[in-house]
Enzyme design. Structure first.
Site, PDB file in Angstrom:
ATOM      1  NE  ARG A   1      -4.022   2.085   2.126  1.00  0.00           N
ATOM      2  CZ  ARG A   1      -4.010   3.400   2.362  1.00  0.00           C
ATOM      3  NH1 ARG A   1      -2.910   3.963   2.830  1.00  0.00           N
ATOM      4  NH2 ARG A   1      -5.075   4.143   2.124  1.00  0.00           N
ATOM      5  CB  CYS A   2       3.957   2.150   1.811  1.00  0.00           C
ATOM      6  SG  CYS A   2       3.464   1.975   3.533  1.00  0.00           S
TER       7      CYS A   2
END
Length: 434
Positions: free
Chosen positions: A423-424
């Site tokens: 996600r980052c």
């Protein structure tokens, strides 16, 4: 689809050519994000570059790294991630390509260099002139890559005789590298049909937002989108703390990197700025006050959504997190109320649906702590019930599969050294509506 447990070896020069072809085929991107789990259509990535080779043991703390990744393998792992997304039909765009398109314009490039030097705290007029002249020899993507990777002192024949220059003469760089940039989630956030340009917490990361901003200011495929610049908040807010739970509700972490003040300022703009209200339907923010620590740097390191009714969460925040509901009040005031109950029940009540919590690493505190550290709770959904995860978090991944979630396991031995997960490393631009 490629074998998920393998790293596909791609020649870097070939990979650059692939990026260029994709950039040429890109049409206008209309920001459209109303959930965390709608089918992912377009995403923005940054392939790790020479900036990782410019990390040194002496600068790790300043540049927010715990270790120095091996660039060649980090690129192979990132290419595997991008190829897996592409195989699922996701339109993968690269930050370096888009910024490179923008910086082909000499006037825009000159203004960008000036702003980049200012944010880099270069204040000596003669040094500004020398750096500007040197950087003007680069153009387009080469300029973008140079600014991202950093400028070493031995690359420029210049003696800085100012007081500041003499005090800092042992520094190895005129311009430090920007190694966190492959975490494209943090500098900007897609919300509804708009973008929040984030104000980063750490001094070294403040330059990252400039790259995103340049695309939405100048790129023909992006500049028609609405952008809110959070720099006026005078407080930090980062994309890893912002989750779009549904078209009406955001979750935002009060964390090491995002302040309560910034969240309240952002809420005011969302609720009462008439120019923004036509670009989103948000009428509620759930502010999660999580423990402030390096391990829990953002909300998405301890909580992400994986399906319509399922979230993965680190049990280390249970009993240590307060949740506040922010809503529009009378007389253009943002009303804030502390909510009682467990995280699971609060989410269920506020989203008006059943919520099942899947604990990162299971109920075992050792497994949970270890796998949270390596971003076991940091998942990227490509559609409801189908997520990207790091290969190394075997316990969490098995539990997700046992609970009916399909997982795409990406290699991560080097990428994970940067302290961020799938996600980052991704800024979604478009998702299908649920």
């Amino acid at each position: 689809m490629m074998n998920q447990d393998a790293i596909e070896i791609i020649n870097p020069s070939c990979q650059d050519q692939t990026h260029a072809v994709k950039a040429e085929k890109m049409t206008k991107i209309n920001i459209d994000i109303t959930s965390e789990i709608g089918s992912l259509k377009s995403v923005l990535l940054r392939r790790p570059g020479e900036e990782l080779n410019n990390l040194t043991p002496e600068t790790l703390d300043e540049l927010l790294f715990d270790d120095i990744p091996f660039l060649e393998n980090a690129q192979k792992e990132h290419d595997a991630f991008a190829n897996m997304l592409d195989a699922l039909g996701v339109n993968v765009l690269y930050l370096e390509d888009l910024v490179g398109d923008v910086l082909k314009n000499k006037e825009v490039a000159g203004a960008f260099i000036h702003e980049f030097l200012s944010v880099s705290n270069i204040t000596t007029p003669k040094l500004i002139d020398a750096l500007s002249e040197h950087l003007s020899d680069y153009s387009g993507k080469a300029l973008a890559q140079k600014l991202m990777s950093g400028l070493k002192k031995n690359e420029l024949d210049y003696q800085d005789v100012s007081l500041n220059g003499q005090v800092n003469k042992a520094d190895l760089f005129w311009l430090n590298p920007v190694p966190n940039l492959y975490f494209t989630r943090d500098p900007a956030s897609s919300i509804g049909n708009m973008v929040l340009l984030n104000s980063m917490f750490a001094k070294t990361r403040k330059r990252e937002s400039l790259f995103i901003e340049s695309i939405f200011k100048h790129h023909s495929g992006f500049k028609h989108n609405k952008v809110l610049n959070s720099s006026a908040f005078n407080a930090s807010i980062e994309g890893g703390d912002i989750l779009v739970l549904d078209k009406h509700t955001l979750a935002i972490g009060i964390s090491q990197r995002t302040s309560a003040h910034a969240i309240e300022k952002f809420a005011f703009e969302l609720f009462f700025n008439d120019e923004l209200k036509v670009h989103h339907q948000i009428n509620k923010i759930l502010a999660f006050h999580i423990p402030s620590s390096r391990a829990f740097m953002h909300l998405d390191t301890v909580l992400t959504q994986v399906d319509l009714h399922k979230m993965t969460m680190h049990q280390g925040i249970v009993g240590k997190t307060q949740i506040y509901r922010l809503t529009p009040g009378m007389h253009r005031n943002v009303e804030s109320r502390l909510l009682a109950g467990s995280i699971e029940n609060t989410l269920a009540n506020e989203l008006d649906k059943d919520i099942q919590i899947i604990y990162c690493g299971g109920r075992d505190s050792i497994n949970g702590s270890r796998e949270q550290w390596s971003d076991g709770a940091n998942t990227l959904a490509v559609k409801p019930g189908e997520v990207f995860v790091y290969q190394r978090n075997r316990m969490t991944n098995q539990i997700l599969e046992n609970r009916g979630v399909s997982v795409h396991k990406m290699p991560c031995s080097e990428l994970s050294r940067g302290r961020g997960g799938p996600r980052c490393m991704s800024m979604p631009l478009e998702r299908s509506k649920l």
